[in-house]
Design a protein around this motif. Structure first.
Motif, PDB file in Angstrom:
ATOM      1  N   ARG A 145     -45.579  14.597   8.837  1.00 52.96           N
ATOM      2  CA  ARG A 145     -45.988  13.499   9.152  1.00 52.96           C
ATOM      3  C   ARG A 145     -46.411  12.455   8.934  1.00 52.96           C
ATOM      4  N   GLY A 146     -46.944  11.813   7.942  1.00 48.85           N
ATOM      5  CA  GLY A 146     -47.304  10.831   7.217  1.00 48.85           C
ATOM      6  C   GLY A 146     -46.233  10.951   6.416  1.00 48.85           C
ATOM      7  N   ILE A 147     -44.823  11.286   5.951  1.00 53.72           N
ATOM      8  CA  ILE A 147     -43.738  10.453   5.170  1.00 53.72           C
ATOM      9  C   ILE A 147     -43.232  10.182   6.659  1.00 53.72           C
ATOM     10  N   THR A 148     -42.860  10.598   7.662  1.00 59.88           N
ATOM     11  CA  THR A 148     -42.341  10.195   8.315  1.00 59.88           C
ATOM     12  C   THR A 148     -42.660   8.652   8.851  1.00 59.88           C
ATOM     13  N   PHE A 149     -43.719   8.632   8.996  1.00 64.43           N
ATOM     14  CA  PHE A 149     -44.555   7.509   9.619  1.00 64.43           C
ATOM     15  C   PHE A 149     -44.026   6.680   8.472  1.00 64.43           C
ATOM     16  N   LEU A 150     -44.703   6.944   7.440  1.00 65.61           N
ATOM     17  CA  LEU A 150     -43.609   5.499   6.776  1.00 65.61           C
ATOM     18  C   LEU A 150     -42.689   4.918   6.328  1.00 65.61           C
ATOM     19  N   VAL A 151     -41.416   6.234   6.524  1.00 65.80           N
ATOM     20  CA  VAL A 151     -40.359   5.619   6.304  1.00 65.80           C
ATOM     21  C   VAL A 151     -39.615   5.111   7.826  1.00 65.80           C
ATOM     22  N   ASP A 152     -40.406   5.508   8.336  1.00 60.62           N
ATOM     23  CA  ASP A 152     -40.362   4.618  10.155  1.00 60.62           C
ATOM     24  C   ASP A 152     -40.601   2.802   9.682  1.00 60.62           C
TER      25      ASP A 152
ATOM     26  N   VAL B  29     -31.465   6.109   3.762  1.00 63.93           N
ATOM     27  CA  VAL B  29     -31.022   7.474   3.093  1.00 63.93           C
ATOM     28  C   VAL B  29     -31.676   8.715   4.009  1.00 63.93           C
ATOM     29  N   VAL B  30     -33.577   8.851   3.627  1.00 64.03           N
ATOM     30  CA  VAL B  30     -33.623   9.441   4.238  1.00 64.03           C
ATOM     31  C   VAL B  30     -33.826   9.826   6.044  1.00 64.03           C
ATOM     32  N   ARG B  31     -33.744   8.595   6.776  1.00 63.41           N
ATOM     33  CA  ARG B  31     -33.654   9.450   8.400  1.00 63.41           C
ATOM     34  C   ARG B  31     -32.392   9.716   8.081  1.00 63.41           C
ATOM     35  N   SER B  32     -30.727   9.202   7.889  1.00 67.93           N
ATOM     36  CA  SER B  32     -30.125   9.641   7.877  1.00 67.93           C
ATOM     37  C   SER B  32     -29.399  11.788   7.180  1.00 67.93           C
TER      38      SER B  32
END
Length: 368
Positions: free
Chosen positions: A182-189, A233-236
């Motif tokens: 969840r932390g990685i997803t937040f930082l990626v966003d 790249v991460v999100r796609s």
């Protein structure tokens, strides 16, 4: 017992029965096109009268808007009267969606046509075979900028694709429900929305701490672009990996295949087409960036094939410098700037074509 046979029907009767009329509860196929043509003609006449009365130029934008509104009103009213209210509303919504698509295509087509028309004037054999070293005024080329763009973008892709893909694999396959994921997803966003100049400042500050202030290298530009590429790249890739059915994973696990091999042999090949598209989107996102490359790679007029030494020119930076620092004759500098923009668009188009080819070749083959 008498058997009564129906008289044979002529082709004319069949044609009349198959083609709908205005009174049959269905509009004929040509009706929407006829209404569109009538709307365009009425709108053209209206704005022509206004232009003559006010002694002004013909308003093309106003003509298109009024014609579209008139068409939507006509198709909704006539379809409601002939086909019913439900079909009329359906045709109205279809017309609105089509108009929205046309509006979205206007800036795209306008930019493409403008770049092609203005960029062709600067395209020549020298443009692809010469640099701007010791060139003042007319002449010279953009070979050094083309080479720099390809090298920096390639280096940024080499940095970003493995990091982004492995991060997406962790988020989907290993980190479901975990706090770290969840932390990685937040930082990626958050990284997705950072300005490009911030990525350039980060790369410059990082290398300035190591090599001292004033450093300019091609690899600095690659690092700056990778900061912008990684979240895309991460999100796609994450979305494509989530689309893989769990049944495929479970079938592989049932055969005793370990998880890492299931990901490598089942999950990634199934989603390779979408992942490739996402990678190409990330490259298209950064290949035209100017601000971070001005801070990191700098400006030069000479060839440089070494990413780890000296300044390196890129196409967007060259287009910016040619436009902002016009010499004599000014038209030569403008032609080179437009030509750089045209070549950049062509490179992006070729990369997307290659991505589609790769996705088609390596995507899983469906069959019985």
């Amino acid at each position: 017992m008498t058997v009564t046979t129906a008289p044979p029907q002529s082709p004319t009767d069949l044609t009349q029965r198959e083609s709908p009329r205005l009174t049959s509860g269905h509009l004929p196929p040509w009706a929407p096109w006829a209404l569109l043509g009538a709307s365009l003609v009425i709108g053209a006449l209206l704005f022509a009268i206004i232009a003559i009365a006010e002694n002004s130029a013909f308003n093309v934008a106003g003509w298109a808007v009024v014609s579209a509104i008139l068409y939507l009103v006509l198709i909704a009213i006539i379809s409601s009267l002939v086909e019913g209210r439900r079909k009329g509303v359906d045709r109205l919504v279809t017309g609105i969606v089509s108009a929205a698509f046309a509006i979205a295509m206007v800036p795209l087509v306008s930019v493409a046509v403008t770049v092609v028309i203005n960029g062709v004037a600067g395209i020549s054999a020298d443009f692809f075979t010469m640099s701007m070293r010791n060139v003042v005024g007319e002449g010279g080329g953009a070979l050094h900028a083309i080479v720099g763009t390809l090298l920096i973008t390639l280096a940024a892709a080499i940095i970003s694709i493995p990091i982004g893909l492995f991060t997406a694999i962790y988020l989907v396959e290993y980190g479901a429900g975990k706090r770290l994921a969840r932390g990685i997803t937040f930082l990626v966003d958050v990284m997705t929305g950072i300005p490009s100049i911030v990525a350039g400042l980060f790369a410059y500050a990082l290398f300035a701490l190591i090599f001292g202030p004033g450093i300019r290298m091609g690899i600095m530009g690659a690092v700056a672009l990778s900061v912008l590429m990684i979240p895309v790249v991460v999100r796609s890739s994450e979305e494509m990996l989530r689309l893989v059915p769990n049944e495929l994973r479970e079938a592989s696990f049932a055969l005793g295949v370990p998880k890492w091999l299931t990901i490598a042999k089942v999950v990634l090949p199934t989603s390779i087409a979408g992942i490739t598209t996402g990678v190409m989107l990330s490259i298209s996102r950064v290949i035209g960036e100017t601000a971070p490359l001005l801070l990191t790679a700098g400006v030069t007029t000479s060839m440089n094939y070494n990413l780890f030494e000296g300044r390196m020119m890129t196409l967007p930076v060259m287009a910016y410098s040619q436009y902002m620092n016009q010499g004599i004759p000014a038209q030569a500098y403008l032609d080179r700037a437009w030509a750089c923009a045209l070549v950049l668009i062509v490179i992006v188009m070729l990369l997307n074509l290659v991505a589609r080819l790769v996705a088609k070749v390596f995507s899983p083959k469906l069959g019985r």
